[in-house]
Design a protein around this motif. Structure first.
Motif, PDB file in Angstrom:
ATOM      1  N   ALA A  62       0.839  -1.085  -0.136  1.00 11.79           N
ATOM      2  CA  ALA A  62       0.071   0.027   0.029  1.00 11.79           C
ATOM      3  C   ALA A  62       0.785   1.330  -0.198  1.00 11.79           C
ATOM      4  O   ALA A  62       0.716   2.101  -0.618  1.00 11.79           O
ATOM      5  CB  ALA A  62      -0.992   0.090   1.130  1.00 11.79           C
ATOM      6  N   GLY A  63       2.067   1.125   0.724  1.00 11.60           N
ATOM      7  CA  GLY A  63       2.911   2.386   0.825  1.00 11.60           C
ATOM      8  C   GLY A  63       3.458   2.697  -0.716  1.00 11.60           C
ATOM      9  O   GLY A  63       3.847   3.801  -0.968  1.00 11.60           O
ATOM     10  N   LEU A  64       3.509   1.761  -1.493  1.00 19.28           N
ATOM     11  CA  LEU A  64       4.164   2.118  -2.896  1.00 19.28           C
ATOM     12  C   LEU A  64       2.987   2.716  -3.805  1.00 19.28           C
ATOM     13  O   LEU A  64       3.332   3.414  -4.494  1.00 19.28           O
ATOM     14  CB  LEU A  64       4.425   0.673  -3.596  1.00 19.28           C
ATOM     15  CG  LEU A  64       5.576  -0.214  -3.005  1.00 19.28           C
ATOM     16  CD1 LEU A  64       5.945  -1.515  -3.634  1.00 19.28           C
ATOM     17  CD2 LEU A  64       6.749   0.901  -2.861  1.00 19.28           C
ATOM     18  N   PHE A  65       1.877   2.478  -3.548  1.00 23.49           N
ATOM     19  CA  PHE A  65       0.408   3.249  -4.004  1.00 23.49           C
ATOM     20  C   PHE A  65       0.225   4.341  -3.321  1.00 23.49           C
ATOM     21  O   PHE A  65      -0.625   5.139  -3.922  1.00 23.49           O
ATOM     22  CB  PHE A  65      -0.690   2.310  -3.860  1.00 23.49           C
ATOM     23  CG  PHE A  65      -0.566   1.055  -4.943  1.00 23.49           C
ATOM     24  CD1 PHE A  65      -1.159   1.149  -5.990  1.00 23.49           C
ATOM     25  CD2 PHE A  65      -0.082  -0.158  -4.645  1.00 23.49           C
ATOM     26  CE1 PHE A  65      -1.165   0.132  -6.998  1.00 23.49           C
ATOM     27  CE2 PHE A  65       0.044  -1.133  -5.647  1.00 23.49           C
ATOM     28  CZ  PHE A  65      -0.687  -1.195  -6.688  1.00 23.49           C
ATOM     29  N   GLY A  66       1.000   4.834  -2.201  1.00 19.13           N
ATOM     30  CA  GLY A  66       0.708   5.973  -1.690  1.00 19.13           C
ATOM     31  C   GLY A  66      -0.286   6.152  -0.828  1.00 19.13           C
ATOM     32  O   GLY A  66      -1.249   6.951  -0.514  1.00 19.13           O
ATOM     33  N   CYS A  67      -0.611   4.932  -0.229  1.00 17.86           N
ATOM     34  CA  CYS A  67      -1.782   4.828   0.775  1.00 17.86           C
ATOM     35  C   CYS A  67      -1.665   3.779   1.965  1.00 17.86           C
ATOM     36  O   CYS A  67      -0.492   3.339   2.063  1.00 17.86           O
ATOM     37  CB  CYS A  67      -3.245   4.537   0.001  1.00 17.86           C
ATOM     38  SG  CYS A  67      -3.060   2.884  -0.876  1.00 17.86           S
ATOM     39  N   THR A  68      -2.651   3.660   2.506  1.00 17.68           N
ATOM     40  CA  THR A  68      -2.452   2.636   3.778  1.00 17.68           C
ATOM     41  C   THR A  68      -3.137   1.184   3.420  1.00 17.68           C
ATOM     42  O   THR A  68      -3.797   1.184   2.699  1.00 17.68           O
ATOM     43  CB  THR A  68      -3.089   2.936   5.002  1.00 17.68           C
ATOM     44  OG1 THR A  68      -4.604   3.319   4.854  1.00 17.68           O
ATOM     45  CG2 THR A  68      -2.588   4.503   5.508  1.00 17.68           C
ATOM     46  N   ASP A  69      -2.583   0.312   4.312  1.00 16.62           N
ATOM     47  CA  ASP A  69      -2.927  -1.113   3.989  1.00 16.62           C
ATOM     48  C   ASP A  69      -4.372  -1.031   4.324  1.00 16.62           C
ATOM     49  O   ASP A  69      -4.980  -0.754   5.326  1.00 16.62           O
ATOM     50  CB  ASP A  69      -1.980  -2.242   4.785  1.00 16.62           C
ATOM     51  CG  ASP A  69      -0.811  -2.574   4.202  1.00 16.62           C
ATOM     52  OD1 ASP A  69      -0.782  -2.770   2.969  1.00 16.62           O
ATOM     53  OD2 ASP A  69       0.314  -2.457   5.086  1.00 16.62           O
TER      54      ASP A  69
END
Length: 130
Positions: free
Chosen positions: A121-128
């Motif tokens: 999720a961090g790679l997508f710029g969001c949270t898990d």
């Protein structure tokens, strides 16, 4: 979101801070090919449907990976594909995946992230997803 190829590449190029659209196009190719190998089924085709023509096949034509990648291994795979170092691979990922996340609705993004090992999720710029 209905993107033209030019708009999508411009967003990626600007997010990465590249000088030339060819650099953004390379980033899109590298990241989508690696990502496509780690997504399956309707989620992959639903994400591909959001992409402009010319990018869809990069995601859907990838052969399925034999094992899932940790986030760090994902960065390494992009570096290998693009023949760059880890810093440049992360730059490509940070430009492409958050741009994709903006196009996907929350439900699709959650489904995609559940296919990937924790931490992506961090790679997508969001949270898990919880």
């Amino acid at each position: 979101m209905d993107w033209s190829l030019g708009t999508f590449l411009t967003q990626v190029t600007e997010r990465a801070g590249y000088d030339r659209p060819q650099q953004g196009a390379r980033a899109v190719r590298d990241v989508l090919e690696v990502l496509g190998a780690h997504l399956v089924g309707d989620d992959r085709t639903d994400l591909a449907a959001l992409l402009p023509d010319g990018c869809k096949v990069l995601l859907t034509a990838a052969r399925p990976a034999s094992e899932p990648l940790t986030p760090a291994s994902f960065v390494e795979a992009v570096a290998d594909r693009s023949d760059t170092d880890l810093v440049e691979a992360r730059r490509e990922i940070d430009a492409v995946l958050p741009t994709l996340a903006k196009a996907a609705d929350d439900a699709l993004l959650r489904r995609l992230l559940t296919q990937l090992p924790p931490g992506h999720a961090g790679l997508f710029g969001c949270t898990d997803p919880g």
